[in-house]
Design a protein around this motif. Structure first.
Motif, PDB file in Angstrom:
ATOM      1  N   GLN A 186      43.239   8.646  52.207  1.00 36.98           N
ATOM      2  CA  GLN A 186      43.456   9.627  51.197  1.00 36.98           C
ATOM      3  C   GLN A 186      42.630   9.352  49.884  1.00 36.98           C
TER       4      GLN A 186
ATOM      5  N   GLN B  22      40.754  12.370  47.963  1.00 37.38           N
ATOM      6  CA  GLN B  22      40.948  12.558  46.167  1.00 37.38           C
ATOM      7  C   GLN B  22      39.721  12.354  45.405  1.00 37.38           C
TER       8      GLN B  22
ATOM      9  N   THR C  87      45.269  16.556  42.479  1.00 38.97           N
ATOM     10  CA  THR C  87      46.256  16.416  43.635  1.00 38.97           C
ATOM     11  C   THR C  87      46.266  17.735  44.388  1.00 38.97           C
ATOM     12  N   SER C  88      46.358  18.764  43.762  1.00 35.84           N
ATOM     13  CA  SER C  88      46.272  20.014  44.593  1.00 35.84           C
ATOM     14  C   SER C  88      45.060  20.709  45.307  1.00 35.84           C
TER      15      SER C  88
ATOM     16  N   ASN D 127      44.997  18.278  48.107  1.00 36.45           N
ATOM     17  CA  ASN D 127      45.804  18.811  49.537  1.00 36.45           C
ATOM     18  C   ASN D 127      45.177  19.968  50.154  1.00 36.45           C
TER      19      ASN D 127
ATOM     20  N   LYS E  92      42.390  18.905  52.442  1.00 36.65           N
ATOM     21  CA  LYS E  92      42.568  18.286  53.881  1.00 36.65           C
ATOM     22  C   LYS E  92      43.232  19.518  54.579  1.00 36.65           C
TER      23      LYS E  92
END
Ligand code: HEC
Length: 404
Positions: A348, A352, A377-378, A381, A384
């Motif tokens: 992660q 990030q 964060t968005s 996401n 990924k």
């Protein structure tokens, strides 16, 4: 005394004027911001992604995209803006160059590491392969000298001839243009530029440290964990530096316990160069044969770990550094740089870190408040969910920083 008072008065008056000017500046900024219409947004998106203003035609096209589609138009405009070759030759080059040298400077020539990052973004190659794939990008122009393991001339020329990186970068296998077997390739980690910077001299721990710093946005100092086993710490590390074993447990062990069993993945690599010319060296790989640099200073602590192979284990999957978000579908151990690169690039923290670096490059500031952090964060996401396509991350950032 009176002179003093006069001075104080004029200072106060100056302060008031300054304060007013500042207020006006802030207000007018706020107004421009809130009035940014499709045209201003289009211009800002283009500027931020390419470093240059759009031509009149491009500006009209981008503006139309935004006007005609209030929901997806900004994103479409950002993707369209990336058609400008400057996105590749300036924005992406400057983005990646500091990762390719120990000084972390942006003022360095194009090299096989930066070209590979640029090519992977252009072709939407899943970016979590960055530290493991058998991949390299070279120039396709016939005027160029061939790619060489012994110098950077191919890329210096590529840049000097002003060759368009958007159209003239060619994807090849690293194992095709070097003498590394495919199993020994590990994306940019085994590029010539990374070897020159991080396998040179030393003990190969630098390759590990800088990969963490550049691609997990984590310097070892921040993630020290002395509570893992120290059984893999090499013989060159004193267990009682300055005669004090507490210093070893409280300080040295914090980094070395976790770092050593990971950096062991690089045990068969070195950067070898002629005595008089460090720039003229090449990466070497000696399967089955541990590089002497892993065994130096054996008398410092002779009961320390003796490296026999390139087997790595990630001790940081447990304990506080499990927060880096390791991929539970991977085993957490293996042999050699390729599988270790997969371990790092599927965390992660890796995803990030890429999102954060893109935010900084496009918004021209680090993420600050809660809204910025939610945006990172968005972006992480989406990155990924989108099979690690970095173009989408650049587009997301450009939209976020385009103004309301
Ligand atoms: C913040 C993390 C960290 C701490 C704490 C730390 N080290 Fe290191 N150590 C490293 C890294 C990273 C390298 C590789 C440096 C390089 O080559 O750029 C290294 C390299 C070394 C080397 C190899 C020689 C060299 O200079 O490259 C020795 C020996 C060593 N460390 C001993 C120690 C001792 C003894 C302590 C405690 C007093 C200690 N280290 C504390 C991270 C750390």
């Amino acid at each position: 005394m009176s002179a003093l008072i006069t001075t104080r008065r004029s200072t106060n008056a100056e302060r008031t004027v300054c304060g007013l000017l500042l207020l006006v500046a802030i207000l007018s900024l706020g107004i421009t911001e809130s009035l940014a219409g499709p045209r201003e947004q289009a211009k800002r998106i283009h500027d931020r992604l390419t470093g240059v203003p759009p031509s009149a035609t491009v500006l009209n096209d981008l503006t139309d995209l935004i006007t005609n589609d209030p929901t997806g138009g900004l994103y479409e405009a950002a993707i369209q803006a990336m058609e400008n070759p400057n996105f590749y030759s300036v924005t992406l080059k400057n983005w990646a160059t500091p990762w390719t040298n120990e000084e972390q400077t942006v003022f360095a020539s194009l090299n096989d590491y930066t070209a590979t990052v640029i090519g992977m973004v252009r072709d939407s190659v899943p970016f979590n392969q960055l530290l493991s794939a058998d991949i390299l990008y070279i120039g396709s122009d016939s005027r160029l000298p061939a790619y060489s393991m012994d110098n950077n001339e191919h890329y210096v020329q590529l840049e000097q001839l002003g060759i368009n990186l958007k159209d003239d970068l060619l994807r090849v296998n690293q194992s095709q243009v070097t003498d590394l077997p495919s199993t020994a390739t590990a994306g940019v980690v085994t590029s010539r530029a990374a070897a020159r910077a991080f396998f040179v001299d030393g003990t190969n721990r630098a390759m590990y440290r800088f990969t963490m710093l550049n691609h997990l946005c984590t310097d070892l100092e921040q993630i020290k964990d002395p509570s893992r086993s120290s059984d893999r710490i090499r013989q060159d590390v004193s267990r009682s530096p300055g005669g004090d074993s507490r210093l070893f447990f409280n300080n040295c062990a914090g980094c070395h316990t976790g770092m050593e069993p990971l950096a062991q993945a690089y045990a068969y690599y070195d950067y070898s160069y002629p005595a008089d010319d460090m720039e003229a060296g090449r990466i070497i790989y000696t399967p089955g044969e541990v590089q002497p640099k892993y065994l130096i200073n054996a008398t410092v602590f002779k009961d320390g770990y003796v490296t026999l192979n390139d087997h790595w284990d990630n001790y940081w999957r447990t304990g506080p550094n499990s927060l880096l978000g390791w991929d539970s579908s991977l085993p957490g151990s293996g042999d050699g740089a390729k599988s270790m690169g997969e371990e790092l690039a599927n965390s992660q923290a890796f995803a990030q870190c890429q999102a954060k670096k893109v935010f900084e490059a496009v918004c021209l500031r680090p993420p600050g408040d809660a809204a910025d952090r939610a945006q990172v964060t968005s972006m992480t996401n989406n990155f990924k969910a989108n099979n690690y396509d970095l173009k989408g991350v650049f587009a997301d950032a450009a939209v976020y920083c385009a103004g309301e």
